[in-house]
Design a protein around this motif. Structure first.
Motif, PDB file in Angstrom:
ATOM      1  N   ALA A  31       1.349   4.229   0.194  1.00 38.76           N
ATOM      2  CA  ALA A  31       2.252   4.168  -0.940  1.00 38.76           C
ATOM      3  C   ALA A  31       2.008   2.868  -1.690  1.00 38.76           C
ATOM      4  O   ALA A  31       0.887   2.460  -1.871  1.00 38.76           O
ATOM      5  N   GLU A  36       3.950   5.503  -6.395  1.00 38.87           N
ATOM      6  CA  GLU A  36       4.567   5.154  -5.116  1.00 38.87           C
ATOM      7  C   GLU A  36       4.139   6.087  -3.988  1.00 38.87           C
ATOM      8  O   GLU A  36       3.926   5.638  -2.860  1.00 38.87           O
ATOM      9  N   SER A  37       4.066   7.390  -4.263  1.00 39.26           N
ATOM     10  CA  SER A  37       3.883   8.349  -3.164  1.00 39.26           C
ATOM     11  C   SER A  37       2.835   9.410  -3.440  1.00 39.26           C
ATOM     12  O   SER A  37       2.701  10.343  -2.645  1.00 39.26           O
ATOM     13  N   SER A  39       8.613   8.213   7.155  1.00 44.19           N
ATOM     14  CA  SER A  39       7.969   7.024   7.712  1.00 44.19           C
ATOM     15  C   SER A  39       8.298   6.898   9.197  1.00 44.19           C
ATOM     16  O   SER A  39       9.474   6.961   9.571  1.00 44.19           O
ATOM     17  N   SER A  91      10.047   2.219   3.601  1.00 43.45           N
ATOM     18  CA  SER A  91      10.142   2.991   2.359  1.00 43.45           C
ATOM     19  C   SER A  91       9.941   4.475   2.643  1.00 43.45           C
ATOM     20  O   SER A  91       9.029   4.846   3.378  1.00 43.45           O
ATOM     21  N   GLN A 108       9.769   6.025  -2.689  1.00 48.76           N
ATOM     22  CA  GLN A 108       9.573   4.974  -1.701  1.00 48.76           C
ATOM     23  C   GLN A 108      10.672   3.917  -1.767  1.00 48.76           C
ATOM     24  O   GLN A 108      10.422   2.710  -1.760  1.00 48.76           O
TER      25      GLN A 108
END
Length: 574
Positions: free
Chosen positions: A229, A299-300, A307, A327, A332
């Motif tokens: 991420a 971010e993803s 996680s 995150s 995240q």
């Protein structure tokens, strides 16, 4: 060159070729195992995409033996609870209040009559009961796991299975209803373990099978590749290499910052559709939606990431495992930084709303969303994204702007109401006359109320917010110990406005332009001629309400507790 040396070189070259061939073969075999390990699972994913069920994660467990029976919140969990009918009240079929103050199943609610529910486990139907006094229309299935699975309160005329019939996890059984001893439309699911049929917690049991009750089942962790991420920054390589296109997956190719194009995974397309759908429902500008898409891609990689550093996140539907410590989710965000609960952050719809609206933290600083930022409209999209995220890599968002614009132009927004009550089935329609029916049958505006001088909308909002953190107690209207209508009654009565305890809308006037201090009514139930959930509007699309026993009283987005909200002005235009 000597003959022996030449021979040795040839043999060495041959050995190298053999090793390379073996490695290539091993790689192909492993890739095949990863990508083609479950043709049925892949087909199910694609069927879900084709059916338009864009909000919910796949509802079948990895082994195909268990399923989430219906999408919706768990409104009453397994275990002790107050008598839902009121202290000392025994509805027909019950001989002791003890039968009511311990819940031997789990309820999925906030759905409309007839919402389909499905088999949570494969097995054989042992009995179909119509018109029972306690459970109403009931279905009992002896599961392949040896347990008895019981489904109660089905709506009249919706049951599609019969005794002796074999069903698989995910097969349709009936529609949710309110038959028997029930408070509102819901599905009561009970699991009775073994030959002794000992009641056990359905939520915990299904979680052990990889299914989250009410929310669908997670993508199999064992076949999911890890995706980076924002730490380190997302790269084109992480999108294309770590998120390979599944066979039979999406065909939409999106432009990358490098100028290359990449075919989207079905999961990525689903998540983009959720973000767009939420933005459209909130009536936000294209710019706001583009900023959210840019942020999620950076971010993803547009994947809903759990996680290992946040074990709770593994209990919820997710597309892959992330490596960015605490995150989680599409954006995240971290629950330790005030962005909300892990459960909400792992819900693509709710995490998108949180990105836009932020999250209030009583007694602490709020997490500010995009709409909380003064002048965000005049910021460049990359700067706006960074201002929300406060990333260690502030210059990484802007490069995804063209990709985000392409997504907005080429992907339809999901109907986010499906995230709560499931997709509308083919042939089902909403009744266009429902609002008029509501006005006539609910008694709205049929009475009047006196508003003392000096009462302001701000004082109503302050009173409502003073109750945040209170418990949900059915049938009560005491401060911080109330149900939904009890909270509303307390708030207005605390300010001298004597609204009815169970039907506050009867003293209100419907309004299309809600203001802080108005009444919010949600989830119209035509069978009971009433709304099933109420709260106090506090502005900016948010309300204060007593949600349920597990959540208590909180300030939250209006859309989080129901669809099609109706607003009533109680204060007479003040």
């Amino acid at each position: 060159m000597p003959k022996k040396k030449t021979t040795r070189i040839l043999l060495a070259a041959l050995a190298v070729l053999i090793v390379v061939a073996l490695l290539v073969g091993l790689f192909v075999m492993m890739a095949g195992m990863t990508l083609f390990s479950s043709a049925a699972e892949q087909k199910r994913r694609q069927d879900a995409m084709n059916s338009g069920s864009m909000c919910a994660a796949p509802m079948i467990s990895a082994d195909g033996k268990f399923a989430n029976p219906m999408v919706g919140p768990v409104t009453s969990p397994f275990g002790p609870r107050p008598n839902p009918f009121g202290p000392g009240v025994l509805p027909p079929g019950f001989t002791s209040e003890e039968q009511l103050t311990f819940h031997y199943g789990a309820d999925i609610g906030r759905v409309s009559t007839g919402t389909p529910f499905y088999a949570a486990a494969s097995g054989v139907v042992e009995g179909v009961e119509i018109g029972g006094s306690d459970g109403g229309n009931a279905i009992r299935i002896r599961g392949d796991d040896g347990n008895m699975w019981v489904y109660l309160h089905a709506a009249d005329g919706t049951t599609v299975v019969k005794q002796g019939q074999r069903v698989e996890a995910g097969d349709r059984l009936a529609g949710a209803g309110e038959t028997g001893a029930a408070k509102g439309v819901h599905l009561h699911l009970a699991v009775k373990q073994g030959p002794e049929e000992k009641p056990i917690d359905p939520v915990a049991y299904l979680a052990a099978q990889g299914v989250t009750l009410g929310q669908g089942g997670p993508t199999p962790v064992e076949s999911a590749k890890k995706v980076g991420a924002s730490s380190p920054p997302a790269s084109e390589k992480s999108v294309s290499a770590d998120a390979p296109l599944m066979p039979g997956g999406g065909t939409l190719r999106v432009p990358l910052p490098s100028g290359q194009t990449l075919p989207l995974l079905p999961e990525q397309q689903r998540n983009a559709s959720v973000i767009i759908g939420v933005g459209r429902e909130m009536q936000l500008s294209d710019q706001a939606i583009i900023i959210a898409l840019m942020t999620a891609f950076q971010e993803s990689s547009l994947l809903n990431l759990a996680s290992p550093a946040v074990p709770e996140s593994l209990n919820y539907p997710h597309d892959r495992l992330g490596v960015n410590k605490a995150s989680v989710g599409l954006f995240q965000q971290q629950h330790t930084m005030g962005w909300g609960t892990v459960q909400d952050l792992m819900n693509p719809e709710l995490s998108t709303r949180t990105f836009f609206e932020g999250h209030d933290n009583p007694g602490a600083a709020p997490a500010l969303g995009l709409l909380d930022l003064p002048g965000w409209e005049s910021m460049s999209p990359g700067v706006a994204a960074q201002t929300v995220q406060i990333s260690s890599f502030p210059d990484e968002y802007h490069k995804w702007e063209n990709t985000a614009r392409f997504l907005l132009e080429n992907i339809a927004g999901a109907d986010v109401a499906q995230c709560h009550s499931g997709p509308v089935k083919e042939g089902e329609e909403t009744d266009p006359e429902a609002p008029n029916d509501q006005k006539e049958s609910s008694g709205e505006g049929s009475d009047t109320v006196t508003v003392p001088e000096g009462i302001t909308r701000e004082s109503i909002v302050t009173a409502a917010r003073s109750g945040v953190g209170g418990e949900y107690k059915w049938g009560s209207a005491e401060f911080k110990s109330w149900d939904a209508s009890g909270l509303v009654a307390w708030v207005y009565q605390d300010q001298g406005v004597q609204v009815p305890r169970t039907a506050p809308w009867t003293v209100g006037t419907r309004t299309e332009s809600p203001q802080p201090g108005d009444l919010v009514a949600q989830d119209w139930n035509p069978d009971r001629n009433r709304w099933e959930h109420v709260g106090v509007y506090v502005g900016q699309g948010r309300m204060v309400s007593a949600v349920n026993e597990s959540t208590g009283t909180r300030e939250h987005p209006v859309t989080q507790t129901g669809s099609d909200p109706v607003y009533f002005d109680i204060l007479g235009g003040q």
